[in-house]
Design an enzyme around this catalytic site. Structure first.
Site, PDB file in Angstrom:
ATOM      1  N   ARG A   1     -14.210 -22.255  -1.991  1.00 29.24           N
ATOM      2  CA  ARG A   1     -13.660 -23.210  -1.029  1.00 29.24           C
ATOM      3  C   ARG A   1     -14.486 -24.490  -0.986  1.00 29.24           C
ATOM      4  O   ARG A   1     -13.939 -25.598  -0.949  1.00 29.24           O
ATOM      5  CB  ARG A   1     -13.609 -22.579   0.367  1.00 29.24           C
ATOM      6  CG  ARG A   1     -13.005 -23.503   1.409  1.00 29.24           C
ATOM      7  CD  ARG A   1     -12.880 -22.847   2.758  1.00 29.24           C
ATOM      8  NE  ARG A   1     -14.171 -22.635   3.411  1.00 29.24           N
ATOM      9  CZ  ARG A   1     -14.308 -22.127   4.640  1.00 29.24           C
ATOM     10  NH1 ARG A   1     -13.235 -21.763   5.304  1.00 29.24           N
ATOM     11  NH2 ARG A   1     -15.505 -21.964   5.173  1.00 29.24           N
TER      12      ARG A   1
ATOM     13  N   PHE B   1     -20.615 -23.706   2.460  1.00 35.49           N
ATOM     14  CA  PHE B   1     -20.415 -25.155   2.384  1.00 35.49           C
ATOM     15  C   PHE B   1     -20.320 -25.776   3.777  1.00 35.49           C
ATOM     16  O   PHE B   1     -20.957 -26.798   4.059  1.00 35.49           O
ATOM     17  CB  PHE B   1     -19.146 -25.448   1.579  1.00 35.49           C
ATOM     18  CG  PHE B   1     -18.729 -26.894   1.555  1.00 35.49           C
ATOM     19  CD1 PHE B   1     -19.216 -27.755   0.585  1.00 35.49           C
ATOM     20  CD2 PHE B   1     -17.838 -27.391   2.497  1.00 35.49           C
ATOM     21  CE1 PHE B   1     -18.833 -29.090   0.558  1.00 35.49           C
ATOM     22  CE2 PHE B   1     -17.445 -28.724   2.481  1.00 35.49           C
ATOM     23  CZ  PHE B   1     -17.945 -29.571   1.504  1.00 35.49           C
ATOM     24  N   ASP B   2     -19.515 -25.180   4.661  1.00 37.78           N
ATOM     25  CA  ASP B   2     -19.315 -25.727   6.008  1.00 37.78           C
ATOM     26  C   ASP B   2     -20.635 -25.814   6.767  1.00 37.78           C
ATOM     27  O   ASP B   2     -20.963 -26.845   7.368  1.00 37.78           O
ATOM     28  CB  ASP B   2     -18.358 -24.832   6.808  1.00 37.78           C
ATOM     29  CG  ASP B   2     -16.971 -24.775   6.226  1.00 37.78           C
ATOM     30  OD1 ASP B   2     -16.844 -24.538   5.021  1.00 37.78           O
ATOM     31  OD2 ASP B   2     -16.008 -24.967   6.984  1.00 37.78           O
ATOM     32  N   THR B   3     -21.390 -24.711   6.736  1.00 36.07           N
ATOM     33  CA  THR B   3     -22.654 -24.673   7.462  1.00 36.07           C
ATOM     34  C   THR B   3     -23.619 -25.720   6.938  1.00 36.07           C
ATOM     35  O   THR B   3     -24.250 -26.461   7.706  1.00 36.07           O
ATOM     36  CB  THR B   3     -23.289 -23.277   7.343  1.00 36.07           C
ATOM     37  OG1 THR B   3     -22.399 -22.298   7.885  1.00 36.07           O
ATOM     38  CG2 THR B   3     -24.617 -23.219   8.076  1.00 36.07           C
TER      39      THR B   3
ATOM     40  N   TYR C   1      -9.643 -30.534   6.722  1.00 36.20           N
ATOM     41  CA  TYR C   1      -9.167 -29.338   6.034  1.00 36.20           C
ATOM     42  C   TYR C   1      -8.831 -28.261   7.051  1.00 36.20           C
ATOM     43  O   TYR C   1      -9.354 -28.240   8.170  1.00 36.20           O
ATOM     44  CB  TYR C   1     -10.188 -28.839   5.008  1.00 36.20           C
ATOM     45  CG  TYR C   1     -11.109 -27.734   5.466  1.00 36.20           C
ATOM     46  CD1 TYR C   1     -10.730 -26.395   5.371  1.00 36.20           C
ATOM     47  CD2 TYR C   1     -12.371 -28.020   5.978  1.00 36.20           C
ATOM     48  CE1 TYR C   1     -11.582 -25.384   5.784  1.00 36.20           C
ATOM     49  CE2 TYR C   1     -13.218 -27.021   6.382  1.00 36.20           C
ATOM     50  CZ  TYR C   1     -12.823 -25.693   6.287  1.00 36.20           C
ATOM     51  OH  TYR C   1     -13.663 -24.693   6.704  1.00 36.20           O
TER      52      TYR C   1
END
Length: 410
Positions: free
Chosen positions: A78, A188-190, A96
């Protein structure tokens, strides 16, 4: 910086083997954007490594629906999909969401509006803040809350929900922030949020209505393992100064307002996280050693091993001390704090064995655990006012710690 003119928003939907949900949910999203969203919005289906009919269905949707395009990324991940599409986009705001549309779409405008207005740089949906309404399995709830507590304890984060699949970022911010993000998967988000926070960017949080997707295919065990590795890597790189956030700070960063009460609270949270790990390690080590030796010797050895590790972790994580300078001095002072902790636990053992010649093993462990927790409170006071304070006198002070922020800026 406010976005002028007619802002464009691009919403990326990362998908991998989602042939069943893709068609209905993209049509639902596109219908919502056309009917209820005030900004010009485009949808990008980011197919990352699908092996079913997802790619073919995505192409049909792009042909059928205006404002929908599809991009193929051969490798899964992702984070990889978001980084590629966001880096290549020409939109003003990049967002997103997960293909299952677990988040109520009515939260999209509150998510994007602060970015368009220039009030914020990054926006996230949160399932853990007051005002959110969430329906999900207890196991996922516990894991999510535990993960975010871990981020607060180790990385000092202040955002409430790192993993909600509903985020947005201004394109000018993304252009400088994305090259710094290494992870290509779920972490990735973190990583994006931690780096944004460390650079002084404004992160806007939107409480969301969220319903758990019962068909979720996230491999929880692997994801947890990868996330723990990501936390360790990111903490190491930030601690060693390997990530250059100065250009971001110079362009977008805003000076933080120092609040000594908040700084102390954050330090206490990190200290408690380290203390919980140390206490667990102590109990496990004591139980193992107790089979080989008497209670007092097992206690002192277990305390000694965990005290050295506890001092090292608190030096780095809680008090932000880097490098090797004064490390030996800090460990020696930490051993003084250890001696005080040992005296508390040893006295508790002595008292217990005075009351009962042969106490039950469970009672013995319980008494030691409570005594160790009490010693932890004393150690924090010593760590705060003496152990890591190189301007302190040579003898420890037992005065309550002053509310002064000596930590690094987060």
């Amino acid at each position: 910086m406010q976005i002028s003119g007619h802002p464009r928003v691009e919403i990326v939907v990362p998908v991998r083997n989602e042939e069943n949900d893709l068609g209905p949910n993209i049509r639902r999203l596109r219908a919502f954007l056309d009917a209820a969203f005030p900004f010009r919005a485009e949808v990008c289906i980011a197919d990352n490594g699908s092996t079913d009919a997802t790619w073919e269905i995505g192409n049909l949707l792009a042909t059928e629906l205006s404002g929908v395009r599809v991009v193929r990324i051969e490798q899964p991940g992702r984070g990889r999909a978001l980084k590629q599409v966001w880096s290549e986009s020409t939109a003003d705001v990049l967002a997103y969401m997960d293909v299952d549309l677990s988040t109520n779409l009515n939260a999209l405008l509150p998510l994007v509006a602060p970015l368009v207005a220039g009030h914020s740089d990054v926006a996230i949906g949160t399932r853990l803040a007051p005002g959110s309404r969430v329906v999900r399995r207890p196991k996922r709830e516990v894991l999510s809350r535990g993960y975010n507590l871990l981020l607060r304890g180790i990385l000092g984060s202040r955002f409430s929900d790192a993993q909600c699949g509903f985020k947005a970022i201004r394109a000018d911010v993304a252009a400088q922030l994305l090259p710094l993000v290494e992870d290509t998967s779920w972490f990735f988000d973190t990583e994006l949020l931690v780096l944004a926070e460390r650079a002084g960017l404004r992160i806007h949080e939107v409480p969301v209505d969220w319903v758990d997707d019962l068909d979720s295919r996230v491999a929880i065990a692997k994801t947890v393992t990868d996330d723990l590795r990501g936390i360790a890597r990111l903490n190491k790189n930030l601690g060693r100064g390997r990530i250059d956030l100065e250009p971001l700070r110079a362009t977008f960063g805003r000076p933080a307002v120092a609040d000594p009460r908040t700084a102390l609270a954050a330090r206490v949270v990190r200290f408690c996280a380290v203390g919980a790990l140390s206490t667990l390690a102590y109990v496990l080590l004591y139980v193992a050693l107790r089979h080989l030796m008497n209670a007092q010797l097992a206690n002192v050895l277990a305390l000694l091993v965990t005290a050295v590790a506890n001092t090292a972790l608190n030096r780095r994580v809680t008090f932000g001390v880097r490098g090797t300078e004064n490390r030996t001095r800090h460990q020696l002072r930490g051993l003084v704090a250890f001696a005080i902790g040992w005296s508390l636990t040893a006295s508790s053992l002595w008292l217990l064995h005075t009351v009962s010649a042969v106490p039950a093993r469970g009672v013995e462990i319980t008494v030691l655990t409570v005594a160790n927790l009490a010693a932890t409170v004393v150690r924090f006071s010593l760590f705060q006012s003496w152990v890591f304070d190189d301007e302190a006198p040579t003898l420890p002070s037992f005065e309550p710690p002053a509310l002064v922020d000596n930590t690094r800026s987060h």
